[in-house]
Design a protein around this motif. Structure first.
Motif, short mmCIF file in Angstrom:
data_model
loop_
_atom_site.label_atom_id
_atom_site.label_comp_id
_atom_site.label_asym_id
_atom_site.label_seq_id
_atom_site.Cartn_x
_atom_site.Cartn_y
_atom_site.Cartn_z
N THR A 1 46.22 48.46 28.82
CA THR A 1 45.43 49.63 29.19
C THR A 1 43.98 49.21 29.30
O THR A 1 43.55 48.23 28.69
CB THR A 1 45.56 50.76 28.15
OG1 THR A 1 45.10 50.27 26.89
CG2 THR A 1 46.99 51.23 28.02
N PHE A 2 43.25 49.92 30.07
CA PHE A 2 41.83 49.65 30.26
C PHE A 2 41.05 50.89 29.87
O PHE A 2 41.43 52.01 30.23
CB PHE A 2 41.53 49.29 31.73
CG PHE A 2 42.23 48.06 32.19
CD1 PHE A 2 41.65 46.82 32.00
CD2 PHE A 2 43.47 48.12 32.80
CE1 PHE A 2 42.28 45.67 32.41
CE2 PHE A 2 44.12 46.98 33.22
CZ PHE A 2 43.53 45.75 33.03
N ASP A 3 39.96 50.70 29.14
CA ASP A 3 39.10 51.82 28.81
C ASP A 3 38.33 52.28 30.04
O ASP A 3 38.16 53.47 30.28
CB ASP A 3 38.12 51.45 27.70
CG ASP A 3 38.85 51.16 26.40
OD1 ASP A 3 39.88 51.81 26.14
OD2 ASP A 3 38.38 50.30 25.65
N PHE A 4 37.83 51.33 30.81
CA PHE A 4 37.07 51.62 32.01
C PHE A 4 37.35 50.54 33.05
O PHE A 4 37.60 49.40 32.69
CB PHE A 4 35.56 51.62 31.75
CG PHE A 4 35.11 52.66 30.78
CD1 PHE A 4 34.80 53.94 31.22
CD2 PHE A 4 34.98 52.37 29.44
CE1 PHE A 4 34.38 54.90 30.31
CE2 PHE A 4 34.57 53.32 28.53
CZ PHE A 4 34.27 54.60 28.96
N THR A 5 37.29 50.90 34.30
CA THR A 5 37.26 49.94 35.39
C THR A 5 36.13 50.35 36.32
O THR A 5 35.80 51.54 36.42
CB THR A 5 38.58 49.88 36.18
OG1 THR A 5 38.87 51.17 36.72
CG2 THR A 5 39.73 49.42 35.30
N TYR A 6 35.53 49.38 36.97
CA TYR A 6 34.39 49.66 37.83
C TYR A 6 34.58 48.98 39.17
O TYR A 6 35.09 47.88 39.25
CB TYR A 6 33.09 49.15 37.18
CG TYR A 6 32.78 49.87 35.90
CD1 TYR A 6 32.07 51.07 35.93
CD2 TYR A 6 33.22 49.39 34.68
CE1 TYR A 6 31.81 51.75 34.75
CE2 TYR A 6 32.96 50.07 33.51
CZ TYR A 6 32.26 51.25 33.55
OH TYR A 6 32.01 51.93 32.39
N GLY A 7 34.15 49.66 40.20
CA GLY A 7 34.25 49.13 41.55
C GLY A 7 33.03 48.31 41.92
O GLY A 7 32.09 48.15 41.14
N GLU A 8 33.05 47.82 43.13
CA GLU A 8 31.98 46.92 43.58
C GLU A 8 30.64 47.63 43.74
O GLU A 8 29.60 46.98 43.77
CB GLU A 8 32.37 46.25 44.90
CG GLU A 8 32.62 47.23 46.03
CD GLU A 8 33.19 46.58 47.27
OE1 GLU A 8 32.55 46.72 48.33
OE2 GLU A 8 34.25 45.96 47.15
N ASN A 9 30.63 48.93 43.83
CA ASN A 9 29.37 49.67 43.99
C ASN A 9 28.86 50.26 42.67
O ASN A 9 27.94 51.07 42.67
CB ASN A 9 29.55 50.79 45.02
CG ASN A 9 29.83 50.24 46.40
OD1 ASN A 9 29.24 49.24 46.80
ND2 ASN A 9 30.75 50.86 47.11
#
Length: 69
Positions: free
Chosen positions: A20-28
């Motif tokens: 599981t991931f707490d947060f993921t972020y995109g390229e922007n």
């Protein structure tokens, strides 16, 4: 040399591990958003006397070190 197969009852069943991931972020995504979501709460916990670790995972050259600084 004699090779014996293990009986089915002795074989270990391999189950996929759940991640599981707490947060993921995109390229922007901005550094401010990452710090607000992850960094600031960890800093507060560290100052409260807790041990904290932030693990950044991503492709080589994607800016992890720059973002962590």
């Amino acid at each position: 040399m004699i090779l014996r197969a293990e009986p089915a009852s002795l074989r270990k069943s391999v189950q996929p591990a759940p991640y599981t991931f707490d947060f993921t972020y995109g390229e922007n995504s901005t550094q401010q958003a990452v710090y607000r979501d992850i960094g600031a709460p960890l800093v507060e916990r560290a100052f409260a006397g807790n041990n904290c670790t932030l693990f950044a995972y991503g492709q080589t050259g994607s800016g992890k070190t720059h973002s962590m600084m």
